[in-house]
Design a protein around this motif. Structure first.
Motif, short mmCIF file in Angstrom:
data_model
loop_
_atom_site.label_atom_id
_atom_site.label_comp_id
_atom_site.label_asym_id
_atom_site.label_seq_id
_atom_site.Cartn_x
_atom_site.Cartn_y
_atom_site.Cartn_z
N ARG A 11 -29.05 -2.88 24.66
CA ARG A 11 -28.48 -3.70 25.73
C ARG A 11 -27.24 -3.03 26.30
O ARG A 11 -27.01 -3.03 27.52
N ALA A 12 -26.42 -2.43 25.42
CA ALA A 12 -25.24 -1.71 25.90
C ALA A 12 -25.65 -0.52 26.77
O ALA A 12 -25.01 -0.23 27.79
N LEU A 13 -26.71 0.19 26.37
CA LEU A 13 -27.19 1.30 27.17
C LEU A 13 -27.66 0.82 28.54
O LEU A 13 -27.44 1.47 29.57
N GLY A 14 -28.30 -0.36 28.58
CA GLY A 14 -28.73 -0.94 29.85
C GLY A 14 -27.54 -1.23 30.76
O GLY A 14 -27.60 -0.97 31.98
N TRP A 15 -26.47 -1.76 30.17
CA TRP A 15 -25.26 -2.01 30.96
C TRP A 15 -24.67 -0.70 31.49
O TRP A 15 -24.20 -0.64 32.63
#
Length: 488
Positions: A399-403
């Motif tokens: 999810r952090a990578l998506g952000w």
């Protein structure tokens, strides 16, 4: 006692005693001592004092092995063996007793009262060298066996101990020492059972038992020690089952067992040490499940059998079965009456890690952070919601990578539409909005863009946001990868 003072039935018993010959006074094997015993006539009546004299006097010569083996008698008066030493087996089966036999602190070879009707039994502190049998006995009063020492097994299968008006435990086995098993499948009690401080060298079998307490208690076994198993399969316990501080080397098997004590404790096993606990194939417990500070080798716990309220602070277990998704286990921790217990989440996490289910372990840790958030002040809860929404408290690095990718796209588009001016004209490299944004987002990588250009106005604030969020998100991604690699 002289022969001419004895009834024909008593003379028959005395004659058979010298050789241990059984005497059966029944008219039919279907005689019911509870229902019909008070109506049996003189031909089936034996006085308790006669039996006492027979057991305590020197046995008559006969060359056989003396034993009292009597069935189908109405025993009048009291059979009083208090403090006595009886060297012969005592078997009084299918008998009706007018008064409770009294064997307080007696020493007996064997005592068999199977299928008899008794208004109670006084045998606390007695020593029975062999076995003590109350198989299918029907007791309408208190059975006092506290402190009894039985070299063999205690048999209570199919027994009835029904004294709902008693103000004390109806079956008292506190501080008892049993050299083999307590064998009591099908036992029925009305009134509470006391086993506190007892020691059983074998197993306790209460399969199919029906134990109905008075007040709140059904079974008080605080401090009990069992070297084998405790089986309560297919049983029904109305009132709390107390095992606080008990030690059961084998398994406590509550499979198919119904525990009923609405509004109070169902199972009280705080500080207990159990080899295994099986709570399976049973309706939800009606009452609180208390396992505070318990130590369990293997916990077999089906979510459908767990009550609406639990107490699991400082509970530890070596393994957890059956394997269930984290989503099925986590609601159980939310039912803890003590509120948020961090250790309970750590224990569940460790159980999943021991079997290699990393995903479930991460979900438990995420649930722990969310539960902890509810205990924080408003500003802590607000920041917790931000962490949860953006990076899942670090347990969802993708999810952090998506952000990061989303912010990269936003920054690239914004700076492509408005190139920031160079700090030093003629010395700056060609501007690239993608790599400029990456320079802002990634704290440990430099493409030479961030230090060469100086955005102004709103674009400067956008660069600040990208730098700050980049630090947070990039650190989260690294922490997530490190956690996965370094998992114990």
């Amino acid at each position: 006692m002289e022969s001419d003072e004895l009834t024909p039935a008593e003379r028959r018993v005395r004659a058979a005693f010298a050789t241990g010959t059984p005497v059966d006074l029944r008219d039919s094997p279907d005689d019911d001592p509870l229902r019909d015993g008070p109506l049996w006539g003189p031909e089936r009546t034996v006085r308790g004092e006669v039996l006492r004299a027979l057991l305590l006097d020197a046995p008559p010569p006969g060359g056989g092995i003396p034993a009292l083996d009597l069935a189908g008698a109405r025993v009048t008066g009291r059979l009083d063996l208090q403090y006595a030493t009886v060297e012969h087996p005592v078997r009084l089966r299918h008998c009706h007793f007018a008064e409770p036999p009294r064997c307080y602190a007696a020493r007996l070879r064997e005592l068999n009262l199977s299928e008899s009707a008794l208004p109670g039994l006084v045998a606390h502190a007695a020593h029975v060298e062999g076995v003590l049998r109350l198989t299918r006995a029907h007791c309408t009063g208190v059975v006092r066996l506290g402190g009894v020492h039985v070299g063999g097994s205690l048999y209570l299968e199919g027994a009835r101990v029904l004294a709902p008006d008693a103000e004390e435990p109806v079956l008292q086995l506190n501080q008892a020492v049993i050299g083999a098993d307590v064998w009591a499948p099908g036992l029925r009690t009305h009134g509470w059972v006391r086993l506190s401080g007892a020691t059983v060298a074998g197993s306790v079998n209460l399969t199919d038992a029906r134990l109905t307490g008075t007040g709140e208690a059904a079974v008080d076994a605080e401090g009990l020690t069992v070297e084998g198993q405790w089986l309560l399969r297919s049983a029904e316990v109305r009132g709390w089952l107390g095992l606080r501080g008990a030690r059961i080397a084998g398994r406590l098997d509550l499979s198919y067992c119904r525990l009923v004590n609405p509004g109070g404790p169902g199972l009280r096993a705080g500080s207990a040490t159990l080899g295994e606990l099986w709570l399976r194939k049973a309706p939800p417990m009606e009452g609180t499940l208390n396992l505070r500070r318990a130590r369990i080798g293997m916990l077999l716990l089906e979510p459908g059998s767990v009550p609406a309220e639990v107490m699991v602070a400082d509970l530890s277990y070596g393994s957890l079965a059956p394997h269930e998704p984290a989503g099925r286990r986590l609601p159980l921790l939310a039912r803890d009456r003590d509120g948020y217990i961090p250790q309970a989440y750590e224990e569940l996490t460790a159980a999943y890690r021991r079997i290699g289910d990393d995903r479930a372990a991460r979900l438990v840790q995420l649930a722990k952070q969310r539960r902890h958030r509810s205990t924080l002040p408003w500003y802590g809860r607000l920041w917790g919601h931000v962490q949860d929404a953006t990076v899942g408290y670090g347990f969802r690095p993708l999810r952090a990578l998506g952000w990061l990718l989303s912010l990269l796209a936003v920054g690239s588009v914004a700076f492509a539409a408005h190139h920031p001016p160079p700090l030093k004209a003629g010395e700056a490299p060609p501007f690239n909005p993608v790599f400029f944004t990456l320079d802002l987002l990634l704290p440990v990588i430099s493409f030479g863009q961030e230090g060469a250009f100086a955005p102004a106005g709103g674009y400067q604030w956008l660069s600040y946001v990208l730098v700050l969020t980049g630090w947070i998100l990039a650190t989260t991604v690294v922490a997530g990868v490190t956690r996965a690699v370094s998992r114990p």
